[in-house]
Design an enzyme around this catalytic site. Structure first.
Site, PDB file in Angstrom:
ATOM      1  N   MET A  31       0.795  -1.267  -0.061  1.00 26.31           N
ATOM      2  CA  MET A  31       0.117  -0.226  -0.436  1.00 26.31           C
ATOM      3  C   MET A  31       0.823   1.255  -0.034  1.00 26.31           C
ATOM      4  O   MET A  31       0.356   1.827   0.779  1.00 26.31           O
ATOM      5  CB  MET A  31      -1.178  -0.001   1.334  1.00 26.31           C
ATOM      6  CG  MET A  31      -1.914  -1.605   1.154  1.00 26.31           C
ATOM      7  SD  MET A  31      -3.258  -0.666   1.966  1.00 26.31           S
ATOM      8  CE  MET A  31      -2.944  -1.223   3.366  1.00 26.31           C
ATOM      9  N   ALA A  33       3.828   4.140   0.796  1.00 29.79           N
ATOM     10  CA  ALA A  33       4.673   4.154   2.049  1.00 29.79           C
ATOM     11  C   ALA A  33       5.937   3.304   1.853  1.00 29.79           C
ATOM     12  O   ALA A  33       6.153   2.886   3.509  1.00 29.79           O
ATOM     13  CB  ALA A  33       3.756   4.417   3.059  1.00 29.79           C
ATOM     14  N   LEU A  34       6.811   2.938   1.444  1.00 30.09           N
ATOM     15  CA  LEU A  34       7.821   1.645   2.056  1.00 30.09           C
ATOM     16  C   LEU A  34       9.184   2.075   2.366  1.00 30.09           C
ATOM     17  O   LEU A  34       9.080   3.452   2.434  1.00 30.09           O
ATOM     18  CB  LEU A  34       8.194   1.609   0.343  1.00 30.09           C
ATOM     19  CG  LEU A  34       7.424   1.001  -0.941  1.00 30.09           C
ATOM     20  CD1 LEU A  34       7.729   0.697  -2.579  1.00 30.09           C
ATOM     21  CD2 LEU A  34       6.270   0.097  -0.642  1.00 30.09           C
ATOM     22  N   HIS A  38       9.909  -2.738   3.112  1.00 33.18           N
ATOM     23  CA  HIS A  38       9.218  -3.387   1.985  1.00 33.18           C
ATOM     24  C   HIS A  38       9.992  -4.334   0.577  1.00 33.18           C
ATOM     25  O   HIS A  38      10.453  -4.591   0.055  1.00 33.18           O
ATOM     26  CB  HIS A  38       8.265  -2.475   1.524  1.00 33.18           C
ATOM     27  CG  HIS A  38       7.490  -2.067   2.058  1.00 33.18           C
ATOM     28  ND1 HIS A  38       7.482  -1.415   2.750  1.00 33.18           N
ATOM     29  CD2 HIS A  38       6.251  -3.151   1.974  1.00 33.18           C
ATOM     30  CE1 HIS A  38       5.811  -0.788   3.721  1.00 33.18           C
ATOM     31  NE2 HIS A  38       5.308  -2.146   2.666  1.00 33.18           N
ATOM     32  N   GLY A 148       4.938  -9.749   3.735  1.00 28.88           N
ATOM     33  CA  GLY A 148       6.052  -9.880   5.147  1.00 28.88           C
ATOM     34  C   GLY A 148       5.587 -11.010   6.634  1.00 28.88           C
ATOM     35  O   GLY A 148       4.131 -11.038   7.024  1.00 28.88           O
ATOM     36  N   GLU A 149       5.895 -11.365   7.004  1.00 26.72           N
ATOM     37  CA  GLU A 149       5.574 -11.915   8.434  1.00 26.72           C
ATOM     38  C   GLU A 149       5.223 -11.490   9.224  1.00 26.72           C
ATOM     39  O   GLU A 149       4.375 -12.028  10.454  1.00 26.72           O
ATOM     40  CB  GLU A 149       6.725 -12.732   8.985  1.00 26.72           C
ATOM     41  CG  GLU A 149       7.155 -14.617   8.731  1.00 26.72           C
ATOM     42  CD  GLU A 149       7.753 -14.935   8.687  1.00 26.72           C
ATOM     43  OE1 GLU A 149       8.247 -14.294   9.347  1.00 26.72           O
ATOM     44  OE2 GLU A 149       7.732 -16.433   7.965  1.00 26.72           O
ATOM     45  N   GLN A 154      -2.518 -12.485   8.511  1.00 22.92           N
ATOM     46  CA  GLN A 154      -2.977 -11.715   6.798  1.00 22.92           C
ATOM     47  C   GLN A 154      -2.067 -13.236   5.585  1.00 22.92           C
ATOM     48  O   GLN A 154      -2.407 -13.255   4.690  1.00 22.92           O
ATOM     49  CB  GLN A 154      -2.096 -10.133   6.617  1.00 22.92           C
ATOM     50  CG  GLN A 154      -2.041  -9.966   4.999  1.00 22.92           C
ATOM     51  CD  GLN A 154      -1.580  -8.536   4.737  1.00 22.92           C
ATOM     52  OE1 GLN A 154      -2.593  -7.835   4.792  1.00 22.92           O
ATOM     53  NE2 GLN A 154      -0.660  -8.621   4.020  1.00 22.92           N
ATOM     54  N   LEU A 185       9.550  -3.168  11.410  1.00 21.25           N
ATOM     55  CA  LEU A 185       8.887  -2.038  10.755  1.00 21.25           C
ATOM     56  C   LEU A 185       7.280  -1.798  10.401  1.00 21.25           C
ATOM     57  O   LEU A 185       6.995  -2.871   9.934  1.00 21.25           O
ATOM     58  CB  LEU A 185      10.268  -1.493   9.008  1.00 21.25           C
ATOM     59  CG  LEU A 185      11.841  -1.950   9.598  1.00 21.25           C
ATOM     60  CD1 LEU A 185      11.795  -1.707   8.302  1.00 21.25           C
ATOM     61  CD2 LEU A 185      12.276   0.017  10.342  1.00 21.25           C
ATOM     62  N   SER A 186       6.959  -0.721  10.031  1.00 20.33           N
ATOM     63  CA  SER A 186       5.411  -1.143   8.904  1.00 20.33           C
ATOM     64  C   SER A 186       5.524   1.156   8.779  1.00 20.33           C
ATOM     65  O   SER A 186       6.035   1.798   9.259  1.00 20.33           O
ATOM     66  CB  SER A 186       4.499  -0.942  10.829  1.00 20.33           C
ATOM     67  OG  SER A 186       3.345  -0.336  10.766  1.00 20.33           O
TER      68      SER A 186
HETATM   69  O1  PAF Z   1       0.025  -6.163   3.470  1.00 21.88           O
HETATM   70  C1  PAF Z   1      -0.439  -4.593   2.839  1.00 21.88           C
HETATM   71  O2  PAF Z   1      -0.074  -4.020   3.232  1.00 21.88           O
HETATM   72  C2  PAF Z   1      -2.158  -4.628   2.204  1.00 21.88           C
HETATM   73  O3  PAF Z   1      -2.667  -5.519   3.305  1.00 21.88           O
HETATM   74  C3  PAF Z   1      -1.936  -4.878   0.666  1.00 21.88           C
HETATM   75  C4  PAF Z   1      -1.178  -7.104   1.065  1.00 21.88           C
HETATM   76  C5  PAF Z   1      -1.012  -4.554   0.176  1.00 21.88           C
HETATM   77  C6  PAF Z   1      -3.180  -5.674   0.015  1.00 21.88           C
HETATM   78  O4  PAF Z   1      -3.711  -4.043   0.211  1.00 21.88           O
END
Ligand code: PAF
Length: 282
Positions: A31, A33-34, A38, A148-149, A154, A185-186
């Site tokens: 989504m 905002a790397l 990422h 990512g774990e 998810q 990291l988030s």
């Molecule tokens: O983990 C994320 O950033 C989101 O949930 C994803 C997998 C890109 C789906 O929008």
């Protein structure tokens, strides 16, 4: 130079020649905002595949809170720089209308995986994730996709979705990347004030300490230890801490109940929800 693509049609056309030439395609759904977390997924995909596509799309259907959607950080220019440096070929950045030309009414059921932890706290969240990730899978038709774990639940749900939809995509889970002080990291870390960011490091600290604590204590006592330790800091509030079987995500009640045991936490720090997890057994 990285190529920015905004429509599914353009993307399919761009990927066609690679597929015809028998090249493998890796997808990293994001989504935006790397950050370095990422980047680690992209590096892994670039290493494993001939072509890497990174999707950069803030998916409205997975937000159950309008403010959260509005406040989600958007840093497209910086994202492209990072992706270029890591060697990805395409960034797929569609509009909301492109991904949802009509409302997506599909209802997924991942019972019991979506009934625990984040499930009850964020109604509709995993359904929205499944909607967008399945659309991205249909658009890109990747050989492999990278997650990512850190978003442990998810990842389990996406594996289940691939199984339910009979997709031939290998799901690759990648380890959490941490800051020097242990903080996972988030993209949401950007939303923390300096003081909150410092305070939040106590979450991973408690998790790591609990691994040592667990060697001499019961599972119930270890769970309580993490909750009490994190809650002892003014400004941190545990929403849940569950110690679960890493495959079924169902809580376990003793250390011998499974060979794969993970502790998953969500903590409120001011207005921001932070999640993290730790493996006790694998
Ligand atoms: O983990 C994320 O950033 C989101 O949930 C994803 C997998 C890109 C789906 O929008």
């Amino acid at each position: 130079m990285i190529q920015v693509v905004t429509t599914v049609r353009e993307l399919k056309t761009a990927l066609e020649s690679y597929r015809k030439a028998g090249k493998t395609i890796g997808l990293v759904p994001t989504m935006g905002a790397l950050h370095e977390g990422h980047a680690s997924l992209v590096r892994r995909s670039v290493h494993d595949n001939d072509v890497t596509v990174v999707s950069d799309f803030v998916n409205p259907t997975q937000f159950n809170d309008k403010n959260d959607l509005q406040n989600y950080p958007r840093t497209m220019e910086a994202d492209c720089k990072l992706l270029d440096k890591e060697g990805a070929q395409f960034v797929f950045a569609p509009s909301v209308e492109e991904m949802y030309p009509e409302p997506d009414n599909r209802q997924f059921d991942f019972t019991p995986l979506d009934k625990v932890m984040e499930g009850p706290s964020r109604p509709g969240h995993f359904n929205g994730v499944a909607q967008i990730v399945s659309k991205l899978f249909y658009a890109v038709e990747p050989d492999r996709a990278y997650f990512g774990e850190k978003d442990f639940q998810q990842l389990a749900i996406i594996r289940e979705m691939v199984r339910q939809l009979n997709l031939k995509i290998e799901i690759v889970g990648c380890p959490i990347v941490r800051e020097e002080d242990g903080m996972a990291l988030s993209s949401r870390n950007m939303l923390l004030s300096k003081a909150e960011r410092k305070l939040a490091a106590n979450i991973s600290r408690a998790l790591f300490e609990s691994r040592r604590y667990a060697r001499q204590h019961t599972l119930a006592s270890t769970r309580k230890y993490v909750i009490d330790t994190v809650n002892s800091f003014d400004g941190l509030e545990v929403e849940y801490y569950e110690i679960v079987d890493g495959n079924t995500l169902q809580p376990v009640d003793n250390w011998d109940a499974s060979s794969y045991i993970v502790g998953c936490v969500t903590v409120r720090c001011g207005k921001v929800r932070l999640i993290d997890n730790i493996k006790y057994k694998e």
